[in-house]
Design an enzyme around this catalytic site. Structure first.
Site, PDB file in Angstrom:
ATOM      1  N   GLU A 231       0.814  -1.213   0.000  1.00 40.36           N
ATOM      2  CA  GLU A 231       0.000   0.000   0.000  1.00 40.36           C
ATOM      3  C   GLU A 231       0.851   1.269   0.000  1.00 40.36           C
ATOM      4  OE1 GLU A 231      -2.894  -0.313  -0.685  1.00 40.36           O
ATOM      5  OE2 GLU A 231      -3.857  -2.008   0.303  1.00 40.36           O
TER       6      GLU A 231
ATOM      7  N   HIS B  75      -3.413   2.508   8.275  1.00 43.28           N
ATOM      8  CA  HIS B  75      -4.390   1.806   7.432  1.00 43.28           C
ATOM      9  C   HIS B  75      -4.700   0.470   8.103  1.00 43.28           C
ATOM     10  CE1 HIS B  75      -6.377  -0.370   4.327  1.00 43.28           C
ATOM     11  NE2 HIS B  75      -5.311  -1.007   3.882  1.00 43.28           N
TER      12      HIS B  75
ATOM     13  N   HIS C 150      -7.730  -2.924   8.746  1.00 42.66           N
ATOM     14  CA  HIS C 150      -8.823  -3.720   8.181  1.00 42.66           C
ATOM     15  C   HIS C 150      -9.812  -4.106   9.281  1.00 42.66           C
ATOM     16  CE1 HIS C 150      -5.483  -5.255   5.227  1.00 42.66           C
ATOM     17  NE2 HIS C 150      -5.860  -4.021   4.939  1.00 42.66           N
TER      18      HIS C 150
ATOM     19  N   TYR D  47     -15.822  13.507  19.449  1.00 38.39           N
ATOM     20  CA  TYR D  47     -14.458  13.030  19.263  1.00 38.39           C
ATOM     21  C   TYR D  47     -14.208  12.590  17.826  1.00 38.39           C
ATOM     22  CZ  TYR D  47     -15.421  13.160  24.150  1.00 38.39           C
ATOM     23  OH  TYR D  47     -15.836  13.593  25.381  1.00 38.39           O
TER      24      TYR D  47
ATOM     25  N   HIS E 130     -12.860  -3.023   2.348  1.00 37.88           N
ATOM     26  CA  HIS E 130     -11.423  -3.147   2.583  1.00 37.88           C
ATOM     27  C   HIS E 130     -11.010  -2.684   3.979  1.00 37.88           C
ATOM     28  CE1 HIS E 130      -7.139  -2.274   0.750  1.00 37.88           C
ATOM     29  NE2 HIS E 130      -7.064  -2.690   1.989  1.00 37.88           N
TER      30      HIS E 130
END
Length: 209
Positions: free
Chosen positions: A69, A88, A90, A115, A155
């Site tokens: 990525e 990143h 999942h 928040y 994703h």
């Protein structure tokens, strides 16, 4: 930075946010370039010498091969100069919410807590692409001026922040907000009003992003 990087990876894994070899993080270096988690390594067991070093152009300079990525991370660093780190993940609730029909692609997570507004702002939803496809970087570049947090359809999530700690906290906030949205989806409820959101943004601005 390498020590902090590994500690944040371990913390995310300990909370169940990075199972197995899933997810990747990166952090910009004051000396130029950035560190990124390597391909095929678990965030929970990273050691300082395991990290991949890339220059500002995204060229791999040392360490194991970087995460697939990399284009996504590079696009955010180029598009958001104040970004110091990217996470990143999942995680299940964020990924589940990315598949819900009818989501506003410019404001994918309803404002349910102050928040989330403070740490995420408006979350953008990007279409599905094969993991590692450079098109994800292209799509993020087109949205990064207005967004620091993203859902990738089917994703997971991507967040950018000024520090590694803030990026990790924002990723956790996104997952928790998605969980709340899934809980509230079939329950009558009230979220924050536009005036309340504006007041939060006025007070906190982009302090965390």
């Amino acid at each position: 930075m390498r020590q902090e990087f590994c500690a944040q990876g371990a913390a995310l894994a300990a909370q169940g946010h990075a199972r197995g070899g899933s997810g990747n993080i990166s952090a910009r270096l004051a000396s130029g370039g950035f560190l990124i988690s390597p391909s095929g390594y678990a965030l929970g067991s990273l050691q300082p010498d395991d990290l991949s070093l890339c220059d500002d152009a995204g060229t791999h300079r040392s360490g194991p091969p970087p995460s697939k990525e990399l284009p996504l991370h590079l696009a955010l660093y180029r598009s958001r100069p104040k970004t110091g780190a990217i996470v990143h993940l999942h995680t299940p609730h964020a990924t589940a919410w990315s598949m819900v029909d009818g989501i506003d692609p410019d404001n994918a997570l309803p404002a349910v807590t102050p928040y989330a507004v403070m740490r995420l702002g408006a979350v953008a939803l990007l279409p599905f692409a094969v993991p590692g496809d450079p098109v994800l970087g292209d799509w993020i570049s087109g949205r990064a001026l207005r967004h620091s947090a993203f859902l990738l359809a089917n994703h997971g999530s991507v967040v950018a922040a000024r520090t590694l700690k803030d990026a990790a906290f924002a990723a956790e906030e996104l997952e928790e907000t998605a969980r709340l949205c899934l809980i509230l989806r079939t329950i009558p409820h009230h979220g924050l009003t536009p005036n309340q959101v504006e007041a939060i943004e006025t007070h906190y601005g982009d302090r965390f992003r």
